[in-house]
Design a protein around this motif. Sequence first.
Motif, PDB file in Angstrom:
ATOM      1  N   HIS A 100       0.850  -1.181   0.000  1.00 34.52           N
ATOM      2  CA  HIS A 100       0.000   0.000   0.000  1.00 34.52           C
ATOM      3  C   HIS A 100       0.894   1.242   0.000  1.00 34.52           C
ATOM      4  O   HIS A 100       2.015   1.211   0.523  1.00 34.52           O
ATOM      5  N   VAL A 101       0.391   2.348  -0.567  1.00 30.13           N
ATOM      6  CA  VAL A 101       1.206   3.550  -0.738  1.00 30.13           C
ATOM      7  C   VAL A 101       0.540   4.755  -0.081  1.00 30.13           C
ATOM      8  O   VAL A 101      -0.649   5.036  -0.325  1.00 30.13           O
ATOM      9  N   PHE A 102       1.301   5.457   0.752  1.00 23.64           N
ATOM     10  CA  PHE A 102       0.914   6.756   1.307  1.00 23.64           C
ATOM     11  C   PHE A 102       1.942   7.740   0.777  1.00 23.64           C
ATOM     12  O   PHE A 102       3.126   7.678   1.149  1.00 23.64           O
ATOM     13  N   LEU A 103       1.513   8.643  -0.104  1.00 23.39           N
ATOM     14  CA  LEU A 103       2.441   9.458  -0.889  1.00 23.39           C
ATOM     15  C   LEU A 103       2.293  10.937  -0.599  1.00 23.39           C
ATOM     16  O   LEU A 103       1.185  11.482  -0.592  1.00 23.39           O
ATOM     17  N   ALA A 104       3.421  11.616  -0.383  1.00 24.30           N
ATOM     18  CA  ALA A 104       3.416  13.067  -0.226  1.00 24.30           C
ATOM     19  C   ALA A 104       3.099  13.719  -1.571  1.00 24.30           C
ATOM     20  O   ALA A 104       3.420  13.184  -2.631  1.00 24.30           O
ATOM     21  N   LYS A 105       2.464  14.882  -1.525  1.00 21.74           N
ATOM     22  CA  LYS A 105       2.258  15.645  -2.752  1.00 21.74           C
ATOM     23  C   LYS A 105       3.528  16.453  -3.036  1.00 21.74           C
ATOM     24  O   LYS A 105       4.340  16.668  -2.117  1.00 21.74           O
ATOM     25  N   PRO A 106       3.740  16.912  -4.285  1.00 19.52           N
ATOM     26  CA  PRO A 106       3.014  16.548  -5.492  1.00 19.52           C
ATOM     27  C   PRO A 106       3.405  15.139  -5.919  1.00 19.52           C
ATOM     28  O   PRO A 106       4.426  14.616  -5.472  1.00 19.52           O
ATOM     29  N   VAL A 107       2.628  14.551  -6.802  1.00 22.78           N
ATOM     30  CA  VAL A 107       2.903  13.164  -7.159  1.00 22.78           C
ATOM     31  C   VAL A 107       4.123  13.029  -8.060  1.00 22.78           C
ATOM     32  O   VAL A 107       4.735  11.956  -8.143  1.00 22.78           O
ATOM     33  N   ALA A 108       4.482  14.105  -8.756  1.00 22.79           N
ATOM     34  CA  ALA A 108       5.597  14.061  -9.708  1.00 22.79           C
ATOM     35  C   ALA A 108       6.014  15.487 -10.031  1.00 22.79           C
ATOM     36  O   ALA A 108       5.465  16.451  -9.470  1.00 22.79           O
ATOM     37  N   TYR A 151      -1.153  31.773  -3.188  1.00 24.16           N
ATOM     38  CA  TYR A 151      -0.349  31.068  -2.179  1.00 24.16           C
ATOM     39  C   TYR A 151       0.822  31.986  -1.843  1.00 24.16           C
ATOM     40  O   TYR A 151       1.809  32.042  -2.576  1.00 24.16           O
ATOM     41  N   ASP A 152       0.691  32.703  -0.741  1.00 20.50           N
ATOM     42  CA  ASP A 152       1.758  33.589  -0.274  1.00 20.50           C
ATOM     43  C   ASP A 152       2.527  32.881   0.838  1.00 20.50           C
ATOM     44  O   ASP A 152       1.940  32.444   1.831  1.00 20.50           O
ATOM     45  N   ALA A 153       3.845  32.782   0.677  1.00 18.98           N
ATOM     46  CA  ALA A 153       4.653  32.075   1.669  1.00 18.98           C
ATOM     47  C   ALA A 153       5.993  32.770   1.850  1.00 18.98           C
ATOM     48  O   ALA A 153       6.465  33.499   0.969  1.00 18.98           O
ATOM     49  N   ASP A 154       6.606  32.514   2.985  1.00 20.66           N
ATOM     50  CA  ASP A 154       7.936  33.040   3.223  1.00 20.66           C
ATOM     51  C   ASP A 154       8.962  32.030   2.710  1.00 20.66           C
ATOM     52  O   ASP A 154       8.622  31.028   2.084  1.00 20.66           O
ATOM     53  N   GLU A 200       5.487  22.040  -6.481  1.00 19.39           N
ATOM     54  CA  GLU A 200       5.819  21.422  -5.191  1.00 19.39           C
ATOM     55  C   GLU A 200       4.980  21.969  -4.040  1.00 19.39           C
ATOM     56  O   GLU A 200       4.510  21.219  -3.191  1.00 19.39           O
ATOM     57  N   GLN A 201       4.756  23.272  -4.011  1.00 18.52           N
ATOM     58  CA  GLN A 201       4.066  23.885  -2.885  1.00 18.52           C
ATOM     59  C   GLN A 201       2.665  24.379  -3.256  1.00 18.52           C
ATOM     60  O   GLN A 201       1.687  24.109  -2.565  1.00 18.52           O
ATOM     61  N   ASN A 202       2.559  25.090  -4.369  1.00 17.59           N
ATOM     62  CA  ASN A 202       1.294  25.735  -4.733  1.00 17.59           C
ATOM     63  C   ASN A 202       0.206  24.755  -5.154  1.00 17.59           C
ATOM     64  O   ASN A 202      -0.962  25.126  -5.296  1.00 17.59           O
ATOM     65  N   VAL A 203       0.576  23.493  -5.356  1.00 12.54           N
ATOM     66  CA  VAL A 203      -0.402  22.478  -5.750  1.00 12.54           C
ATOM     67  C   VAL A 203      -1.543  22.363  -4.735  1.00 12.54           C
ATOM     68  O   VAL A 203      -2.664  21.965  -5.089  1.00 12.54           O
ATOM     69  N   HIS A 204      -1.309  22.745  -3.488  1.00 17.47           N
ATOM     70  CA  HIS A 204      -2.368  22.700  -2.472  1.00 17.47           C
ATOM     71  C   HIS A 204      -3.588  23.507  -2.911  1.00 17.47           C
ATOM     72  O   HIS A 204      -4.724  23.013  -2.877  1.00 17.47           O
ATOM     73  N   VAL A 205      -3.367  24.764  -3.295  1.00 20.14           N
ATOM     74  CA  VAL A 205      -4.490  25.632  -3.638  1.00 20.14           C
ATOM     75  C   VAL A 205      -5.012  25.358  -5.049  1.00 20.14           C
ATOM     76  O   VAL A 205      -6.205  25.527  -5.318  1.00 20.14           O
ATOM     77  N   LEU A 206      -4.136  24.937  -5.952  1.00 20.50           N
ATOM     78  CA  LEU A 206      -4.591  24.569  -7.293  1.00 20.50           C
ATOM     79  C   LEU A 206      -5.504  23.347  -7.227  1.00 20.50           C
ATOM     80  O   LEU A 206      -6.478  23.240  -7.978  1.00 20.50           O
ATOM     81  N   ASP A 207      -5.197  22.434  -6.314  1.00 20.39           N
ATOM     82  CA  ASP A 207      -6.043  21.259  -6.121  1.00 20.39           C
ATOM     83  C   ASP A 207      -7.436  21.668  -5.649  1.00 20.39           C
ATOM     84  O   ASP A 207      -8.441  21.100  -6.090  1.00 20.39           O
ATOM     85  N   THR A 223       3.927  33.484  -4.043  1.00 19.79           N
ATOM     86  CA  THR A 223       5.223  34.017  -3.629  1.00 19.79           C
ATOM     87  C   THR A 223       5.866  33.019  -2.675  1.00 19.79           C
ATOM     88  O   THR A 223       5.175  32.235  -2.011  1.00 19.79           O
ATOM     89  N   GLN A 224       7.194  33.072  -2.617  1.00 23.37           N
ATOM     90  CA  GLN A 224       7.917  32.241  -1.657  1.00 23.37           C
ATOM     91  C   GLN A 224       9.136  33.011  -1.152  1.00 23.37           C
ATOM     92  O   GLN A 224      10.260  32.548  -1.221  1.00 23.37           O
TER      93      GLN A 224
END
Length: 400
Positions: free
Chosen positions: A132-140, A196-199, A232-239, A288-289
């Motif tokens: 079974h697989v538990f995978l961190a985002k993004p997938v690729a 997605y605004d980030a430091d 890598e990071q912004n995929v959260h809000v795009l999802d 931003t990052q």
Amino acid sequence: MSVKNTTIGRRQFLGQSAAAAAAFSIVRARAVAGTAANSKIEIGIVGTGRRANWISRLFNDHGGYQIVSLADVFADQLKSGQENLRVDPKRCYLGLESYKELVASNLDAVVIESPPYCHPEQSMAAVEAGKHVFLAKPVATDVPGCRTILAAGEKAKGKLSFLVDFQTRAMPLFQEAAKRVSDGEIGRSICGHVNYDADMLPISADPKNPTKETRLRNWLFDVGLSGDIIVEQNVHVLDVANWLLQSHPVKAWGDGGQKSRKGLGDTWDHYVVAYTYPNDILVSFYSTQFIKSRGELHTRIYGDKGTVFTNYTGIVHIEGEQPWPGGKESDTFAQGARNNIKAFAESLHSGEYLNNAEVSTISTLTGVLGRTAAYKGRVVTWDEMMTENAKLESRVEECL
């Protein structure tokens, strides 16, 4: 571009990935379903860096897991993980291909917390080994990698759980908001706004005194290893945007660059992208990052009867003709992961396996589309991106 054309492109993508999945064999999973409710699910973790250390604590806090194996490319990280998690040193594997030994060993599930470039190959190896697989985002990080993930997900269906750890989709307020939008409470979607605004993210190795390992240790700032911040990071809000619109973009135009953190890798520190979804729904996106102020993760969809507002660390609600007060999500990052870890365990015991490989792949590709359009400096369609099938080079072997 019409919805019809987009659907054809998506079906071709899914069909090709399913065909690829059929070419692989799969080892039967160890029997977990039907075991005693208090039995431990034995897991191995690929990657023992910062995030892996964090999520391993959540697996331990759950109480239904036992971490029995680790794999990493760096000896210091592997040793630290082994000592902190009290894993048998004989079951700790070192090297670029150490994950192969881990997935072949006696365990139930594989938790993949390595750099995103590694996810496709490691996920497929786990599925082929009957794990079974538990995978961190993004997938690729690119289209070929996404095809591999979808193939692995197709291969796992009905046999194994394949869960990608998108925290928002595991949170009740986000789930309720998505349901209300699907039920028509904001009417016809007209346009949207995502940000997605980030430091700055943590630096693991001093870029001013580089060694052979520096690029891999600082993979977050390397396009080939991370896919850039929009993937890598912004995929959260795009999802979340894809979820609320129940679709993916048909084209995008974008721009951006690296202006604030020059000298640290080749990822950009800001993006501005205009996405077009089916039915000419326009969605503006920026990220931003580098900022020195409070970060925010918002997705807003404006309909002709109301607006849905979602905030990763704030209020989720609807305003308009059918207002919904919603509530505040204050700990989506950790609680969403806890909810996913709980659901993953329940699925293994019940045999009702989870599989969100497809939606997670589509969301990752949404980031790839925005990156591709921004890098090219012109409009790029979804179908063009899929046809081009461009692959990022990691050159990871040069780092060790």
